[in-house]
Structure formats: C-alpha cells, structure tokens
Design a protein around this motif. Sequence first.
Motif, PDB file in Angstrom:
ATOM      1  N   ALA A   1       0.931  -1.171   0.026  1.00 57.98           N
ATOM      2  CA  ALA A   1      -0.151   0.151   0.150  1.00 57.98           C
ATOM      3  C   ALA A   1       0.840   1.302  -0.123  1.00 57.98           C
ATOM      4  O   ALA A   1       0.571   2.154  -0.690  1.00 57.98           O
ATOM      5  CB  ALA A   1      -0.951   0.064   1.434  1.00 57.98           C
ATOM      6  N   VAL A   2       1.921   1.365   0.767  1.00 58.16           N
ATOM      7  CA  VAL A   2       2.851   2.516   0.893  1.00 58.16           C
ATOM      8  C   VAL A   2       3.492   2.839  -0.427  1.00 58.16           C
ATOM      9  O   VAL A   2       3.556   3.839  -0.984  1.00 58.16           O
ATOM     10  CB  VAL A   2       3.890   2.160   2.043  1.00 58.16           C
ATOM     11  CG1 VAL A   2       4.868   3.336   2.223  1.00 58.16           C
ATOM     12  CG2 VAL A   2       3.133   2.118   3.253  1.00 58.16           C
ATOM     13  N   ALA A   3       4.011   1.752  -0.956  1.00 61.21           N
ATOM     14  CA  ALA A   3       4.753   1.656  -2.375  1.00 61.21           C
ATOM     15  C   ALA A   3       3.729   2.241  -3.482  1.00 61.21           C
ATOM     16  O   ALA A   3       4.148   3.175  -4.145  1.00 61.21           O
ATOM     17  CB  ALA A   3       5.385   0.230  -2.795  1.00 61.21           C
ATOM     18  N   ALA A   4       2.609   1.672  -3.475  1.00 65.03           N
ATOM     19  CA  ALA A   4       1.725   2.050  -4.582  1.00 65.03           C
ATOM     20  C   ALA A   4       0.973   3.530  -4.449  1.00 65.03           C
ATOM     21  O   ALA A   4       1.065   4.357  -5.445  1.00 65.03           O
ATOM     22  CB  ALA A   4       0.330   1.004  -4.428  1.00 65.03           C
ATOM     23  N   ALA A   5       0.920   3.804  -3.102  1.00 62.69           N
ATOM     24  CA  ALA A   5       0.248   5.059  -2.922  1.00 62.69           C
ATOM     25  C   ALA A   5       1.467   6.184  -3.444  1.00 62.69           C
ATOM     26  O   ALA A   5       1.016   7.386  -3.785  1.00 62.69           O
ATOM     27  CB  ALA A   5      -0.102   5.248  -1.458  1.00 62.69           C
ATOM     28  N   ARG A   6       2.493   5.964  -2.754  1.00 63.03           N
ATOM     29  CA  ARG A   6       3.504   6.837  -3.113  1.00 63.03           C
ATOM     30  C   ARG A   6       3.990   7.015  -4.645  1.00 63.03           C
ATOM     31  O   ARG A   6       4.634   8.001  -5.271  1.00 63.03           O
ATOM     32  CB  ARG A   6       5.009   6.321  -2.550  1.00 63.03           C
ATOM     33  CG  ARG A   6       4.862   6.656  -0.839  1.00 63.03           C
ATOM     34  CD  ARG A   6       6.175   6.406  -0.433  1.00 63.03           C
ATOM     35  NE  ARG A   6       5.941   6.629   1.202  1.00 63.03           N
ATOM     36  CZ  ARG A   6       6.733   6.240   2.296  1.00 63.03           C
ATOM     37  NH1 ARG A   6       7.654   5.178   1.831  1.00 63.03           N
ATOM     38  NH2 ARG A   6       6.697   6.477   3.705  1.00 63.03           N
ATOM     39  N   ALA A   7       3.379   6.086  -5.636  1.00 58.98           N
ATOM     40  CA  ALA A   7       3.691   5.917  -6.899  1.00 58.98           C
ATOM     41  C   ALA A   7       2.320   6.620  -7.471  1.00 58.98           C
ATOM     42  O   ALA A   7       2.299   6.586  -8.797  1.00 58.98           O
ATOM     43  CB  ALA A   7       3.785   4.443  -7.449  1.00 58.98           C
ATOM     44  N   GLY A   8       1.415   6.914  -6.767  1.00 60.78           N
ATOM     45  CA  GLY A   8       0.128   7.655  -7.194  1.00 60.78           C
ATOM     46  C   GLY A   8      -1.080   6.751  -7.578  1.00 60.78           C
ATOM     47  O   GLY A   8      -1.734   7.326  -8.459  1.00 60.78           O
ATOM     48  N   HIS A   9      -0.993   5.331  -7.026  1.00 58.77           N
ATOM     49  CA  HIS A   9      -1.998   4.677  -7.284  1.00 58.77           C
ATOM     50  C   HIS A   9      -2.986   4.423  -5.918  1.00 58.77           C
ATOM     51  O   HIS A   9      -2.500   4.335  -4.813  1.00 58.77           O
ATOM     52  CB  HIS A   9      -1.303   3.241  -7.581  1.00 58.77           C
ATOM     53  CG  HIS A   9      -0.837   3.158  -8.735  1.00 58.77           C
ATOM     54  ND1 HIS A   9      -1.276   2.482 -10.040  1.00 58.77           N
ATOM     55  CD2 HIS A   9       0.287   3.712  -9.426  1.00 58.77           C
ATOM     56  CE1 HIS A   9      -0.703   2.599 -11.027  1.00 58.77           C
ATOM     57  NE2 HIS A   9       0.431   3.390 -10.605  1.00 58.77           N
ATOM     58  N   ASP A  10      -4.269   4.234  -6.279  1.00 57.76           N
ATOM     59  CA  ASP A  10      -4.845   4.019  -5.113  1.00 57.76           C
ATOM     60  C   ASP A  10      -4.829   2.608  -4.670  1.00 57.76           C
ATOM     61  O   ASP A  10      -4.308   1.542  -5.170  1.00 57.76           O
ATOM     62  CB  ASP A  10      -6.604   3.987  -5.681  1.00 57.76           C
ATOM     63  CG  ASP A  10      -6.797   5.315  -5.950  1.00 57.76           C
ATOM     64  OD1 ASP A  10      -6.354   6.219  -5.464  1.00 57.76           O
ATOM     65  OD2 ASP A  10      -8.178   5.568  -6.802  1.00 57.76           O
ATOM     66  N   VAL A  11      -5.284   2.639  -3.206  1.00 59.17           N
ATOM     67  CA  VAL A  11      -4.915   1.094  -2.639  1.00 59.17           C
ATOM     68  C   VAL A  11      -6.326   0.867  -1.580  1.00 59.17           C
ATOM     69  O   VAL A  11      -7.004   1.596  -1.158  1.00 59.17           O
ATOM     70  CB  VAL A  11      -3.623   1.240  -1.649  1.00 59.17           C
ATOM     71  CG1 VAL A  11      -2.359   1.600  -2.629  1.00 59.17           C
ATOM     72  CG2 VAL A  11      -3.745   2.395  -0.637  1.00 59.17           C
TER      73      VAL A  11
ATOM     74  N   HIS B   1      -4.915   8.518  -1.482  1.00 59.57           N
ATOM     75  CA  HIS B   1      -4.961   7.176  -2.329  1.00 59.57           C
ATOM     76  C   HIS B   1      -5.743   6.036  -1.588  1.00 59.57           C
ATOM     77  O   HIS B   1      -5.869   4.874  -2.036  1.00 59.57           O
ATOM     78  CB  HIS B   1      -3.757   6.969  -2.945  1.00 59.57           C
ATOM     79  CG  HIS B   1      -3.139   7.882  -4.059  1.00 59.57           C
ATOM     80  ND1 HIS B   1      -4.002   7.944  -5.174  1.00 59.57           N
ATOM     81  CD2 HIS B   1      -2.176   8.840  -4.055  1.00 59.57           C
ATOM     82  CE1 HIS B   1      -3.251   8.732  -6.072  1.00 59.57           C
ATOM     83  NE2 HIS B   1      -2.350   9.514  -5.301  1.00 59.57           N
ATOM     84  N   VAL B   2      -5.676   6.000  -0.371  1.00 60.24           N
ATOM     85  CA  VAL B   2      -6.237   5.020   0.508  1.00 60.24           C
ATOM     86  C   VAL B   2      -7.828   5.104   0.367  1.00 60.24           C
ATOM     87  O   VAL B   2      -8.685   5.755   1.111  1.00 60.24           O
ATOM     88  CB  VAL B   2      -5.783   5.066   2.128  1.00 60.24           C
ATOM     89  CG1 VAL B   2      -6.449   3.868   2.858  1.00 60.24           C
ATOM     90  CG2 VAL B   2      -4.305   4.772   2.222  1.00 60.24           C
ATOM     91  N   LEU B   3      -8.308   3.984  -0.229  1.00 57.89           N
ATOM     92  CA  LEU B   3      -9.685   3.955  -0.527  1.00 57.89           C
ATOM     93  C   LEU B   3     -10.555   3.411   0.596  1.00 57.89           C
ATOM     94  O   LEU B   3     -11.438   3.809   1.077  1.00 57.89           O
ATOM     95  CB  LEU B   3     -10.022   2.926  -1.703  1.00 57.89           C
ATOM     96  CG  LEU B   3      -9.594   3.518  -2.996  1.00 57.89           C
ATOM     97  CD1 LEU B   3      -9.838   2.661  -4.201  1.00 57.89           C
ATOM     98  CD2 LEU B   3      -9.854   4.854  -3.551  1.00 57.89           C
ATOM     99  N   GLY B   4      -9.855   2.464   1.524  1.00 57.00           N
ATOM    100  CA  GLY B   4     -10.394   1.951   2.700  1.00 57.00           C
ATOM    101  C   GLY B   4      -9.733   0.537   2.936  1.00 57.00           C
ATOM    102  O   GLY B   4      -8.341   0.306   2.700  1.00 57.00           O
ATOM    103  N   ALA B   5     -10.635  -0.618   3.248  1.00 56.98           N
ATOM    104  CA  ALA B   5     -10.041  -1.764   3.747  1.00 56.98           C
ATOM    105  C   ALA B   5     -11.205  -2.869   3.380  1.00 56.98           C
ATOM    106  O   ALA B   5     -12.138  -2.637   3.158  1.00 56.98           O
ATOM    107  CB  ALA B   5      -9.413  -1.881   4.849  1.00 56.98           C
ATOM    108  N   GLN B   6     -10.615  -4.183   3.430  1.00 58.74           N
ATOM    109  CA  GLN B   6     -11.534  -5.227   3.331  1.00 58.74           C
ATOM    110  C   GLN B   6     -11.163  -6.225   4.440  1.00 58.74           C
ATOM    111  O   GLN B   6      -9.940  -6.520   4.336  1.00 58.74           O
ATOM    112  CB  GLN B   6     -11.821  -5.517   1.917  1.00 58.74           C
ATOM    113  CG  GLN B   6     -10.460  -6.396   1.023  1.00 58.74           C
ATOM    114  CD  GLN B   6     -10.756  -6.805  -0.126  1.00 58.74           C
ATOM    115  OE1 GLN B   6     -11.696  -5.808  -0.625  1.00 58.74           O
ATOM    116  NE2 GLN B   6     -10.374  -7.642  -0.545  1.00 58.74           N
TER     117      GLN B   6
END
Length: 541
Positions: free
Chosen positions: A381-391, A441-446
């Motif tokens: 999540a950290v790597a993707a959010a820092r790359a501008g992707h939702d997680v 970019h953090v949409l939430g969780a499941q």
Amino acid sequence: MTAADLLLPRPAEVRDAAGEFVLRAGARLRADAGGAPVLAWLSARLRAASGLALDGSEPEAPGVELAVDPVLADEEYRLSVAPGGVRITGGATAGVAHGAQTLLQLLPPVVYRSAPVASTRWAAPACEVADRPAYRWRGALLDVARHFLPLREVLRFVDLLAAHRLNVLQLHLTDDQGWRFPVDRYPLLTEVGGWRRESQVGFGRDAPGDGRPHGGFYSKDDLRELVAYAAARGVTVVPEIEGPGHAQAAIAAYPALGVGDRRLEVGTRWGIIPNVVNLEESTVAFYCDVLDEVLDIFPSAYIGIGGDECVKDQWIADPRTQERLRELGAATPEEGQSWFVRRLDAHLASRGRRSYGWDEILEGGLAPGATVASWRGESGAVAAARAGHDVVLCPDSTLYLNYRQSDSPDEPIPLIVPITVRDVYKYDPVPAGLTEQERGHVLGAQGNLWTEYIDSPRTLDYFAFPRLCALAEALWTAGERDADAFAERLDRHLARLDALGVEYRPADGPRPWQTRPGIPGRPVTAEERAAEVAALTASLR
C-alpha cells in the motif's frame, strides 16, 4: 439509553429527540425513483417481521418516506425519526439504503425475523441522524472458488454486509481449485474447471483428501440477480478472475493456456501451486475474452485480475517462455508478469474500467491504471500510494478473517495468527508515514474470507462474525474509537445476529459443533508471521 447506543456502526452525528415513532397497521411507505429499490426490500422486511399491512389505508398512521437528495454525497444520509413519521434521504440509492439500515437498528431486534413476531411494539426512539462513511471501500472478500457457495447463501451474505453498511463484496470466482464464472466462448471453464474430484482436509503436505467431488458454478442470470440485489442494498460486487497464477482450473479446461505440454486436473490441494499460464498472445486474448463477458455482467468500476503468488519456476525452466520473455524485452520473470498484468489493465481501461490486483503486481512494474490490494502487510500500500495509485488495505495479520480467533486448541483448523474482534476494531487502514496527498489514495480496507477450510455457510458465519461487525465500524466511523463502548454495543447487536440466524463465534470460544477436532492447521506466532511477511515483501522496499 440513547439512540446512538443502539447503532452499529456508530453514526457521525446523532441527536435524540422527544417521543418515538410507532409503526402501525395501515401506515404508508413511499419513495421517489432513487429510493424505490430500497423501499422494495425495506417494506418486505418490515411486513415479514411485524405482520402489519403497510398499505397506506390509515392516512393518520405515521409512515416512512425515502428520497434521494443530490446535495448529499452518494453514501451520505439523513434520518429523521419523529412521532409523526420517518424520513430518510441519501445522496444516491446507496445512501438511502444506509439510512434504512439505521432505521431497522432503532426498531426491536426481532425486526430481522422472517415471520410475524407476536406481542411486539414496533417503536423507534425519535432522533435526528446525519451520517457519512469515513472510507469509500468497506468490504469483504468471499472466496467461492475453493468452496462453492450457492447463490441463496451469497445473497444472504450480501444482506449481512449491508446490515453493517459494508459496501463492497469482492467475489473470488476462479482459482486452482475451481472456476465459477460461465464464459460463453469457453464452456469447458465451468464444465471441466467447475469441478474437482476431492478436497484436501487440514493443513500440510500429508493432509488427506476427503474423496468427495466438489464443485458448482453460477449462471449469468444468477450473477445478474446478485448484482441487482446488492445494488439495492448499497453493495457493489467486484468480480475477480485470477491470473497468471492460481489458474490450474483454467489450464485443466484448456491445456493450451499452460506452460509446456501438461495435462492437469482441477486442483485438489491447498497452498501455492506452481502451475501458471503461459505468456503467449493467445493467452492474453483468452483473458480479454473472459473479461469482456465479466464486464457484461458486473458494472463495478473495479475488476479483480489477481496477480498474486505466481510461481515463476515453470517460466524459468521452459525454453519457449524464455524466448517469449526476450521477445517482450522482459529482463526478468517479474517483468514478464508485469507485461501480462499491463495488458489486462489496458484492456479494462479501454472499456472504462480499472484493474484491481494483489500487491504482487507491483513487482516488475505497476500497470498504469491498477488499484492495489495490499495483503502482505502494508508495504504494498505504501509503495503504490507513493507511486500515485489507489490502494485497499487487507493485511493478512489483521484482516484475513479465515485466520484463527484465539490461541485455544479448540479453534477450528487454526491458521496463522490469532485475530480478535478487538484487533479488527483497532485497525487503521492508513499506513503511517504517508503524506496528505498519499493518504488520499487509501480507498479503505476489506476483510478477506478464504475458504480452503470454510466449507459450509455455518462455518462462514463463525469466521466472519462478529469480526465483520468490528471492521464495519472501523471503516465507517471517523474519529477516536472506544473499544469498551463498542463492546457494549456489540453485545446488544448480537440479538440482531441471532434474529438473522447468524452462527457467529461466541466471545468465550467456539461451541462444540463449531470445533473441528483432529484436523491440523498451521498456527504461528505474530513474530514468525512478521518475519515471513518481511521476506515476502523485501523487494518492495
């Protein structure tokens, strides 16, 4: 007791008022076009439990009104309960549905019964509720590939999610052990891939098989019904089609998808299986064909494409795959997987959708439009959010709800680390160290329910509840949390689960019929699991 004391998850704002609303025979229930789908199930629920004729025949009887108010955000709602009637408004059908669920919780718990309950006064305390969710993605993954769940049980699970204002059902439709989605272009996917000759019992290489065939699949009409049923309750169904790993059922149906000349059966063993699809253009075309039929059924903006636990051994050992990697300009097998995922991502983008994959899709380069489900801790999540992707966060040590619930030896087929209701309730889906922009970019969780060892609806209830109740509040309610106050409300909430027939895990441990004596699991300590996850995600640092 205040109105807020009755509600789970806890609303953003609740103001108590004088008096109460009493539902009486002859009351009128009405809705505008946006509220009509909610009215259908709400009126059915109220009529079933109360036995009242809610037909508007008594003009003076206080009624219930549902409407969409576009000033509100889609999932935001307002609920006004007064002696003179109830009004629910939401920004869209989903918001109206959430408000209706709150109204049900203000009524006696027996409102969830499916036949009239005598001698019940159908009263709700007067109050004003202004409510909205803290996170956009509040979900549960249901794995119907390992153990098939009939449609009626999936619909019931949707009802349980909606009752807790969870809004995403990720439906894991394909894996090594079964293919549950019908594809007109490739009928053998369900005719062959939908069935296995037996299932492994318990954890480990030496675990026996049960000798019992297992399988099933949904028709397209089944899935359309599921999508519509869920939408009326504010739940989006996100389908998942696995690749390039976890694909043995597909390869068993269509061997040309595999690496080399292998003839495989549908998987009967659990765990990470080395059989993966090849990287030929024909295999990408196959997956695009499948996804086209998925898109015709599921309107979700997000489409799951898997990407996890793809063992590269066959690619490394196969001369044709090595040649193919050179043709693609892929220096490593990981880049080969990235090429595969990017092709599916591009295809979905061309159809106006977004790919949704497990955090392994970061390895070798992340596809441009991908949203990442971070399960190996929070590194993905950290790597993707820092790359501008939702997680979406679903770290296994906190949100894999198929893991054991205590250290007790009575826990059925105990897996990995204990995850308690309190552990889930305390979970914060925003990893530490993100900037304000990255946090967006953090949409939430499941919570994920993998079903290798969940082989019946009763067992599903045991693992899902009441931990999903805790997750619902962790993702809906903003601000500080009070675990003790939540525990008190949860204790009252269990009466609703009882009325719904949910066989949840009691706080003091499993009942005798919920145990599985003599079937081994794989319990590990938190420290051991942390070391395993660190090794799995070392490449993401």
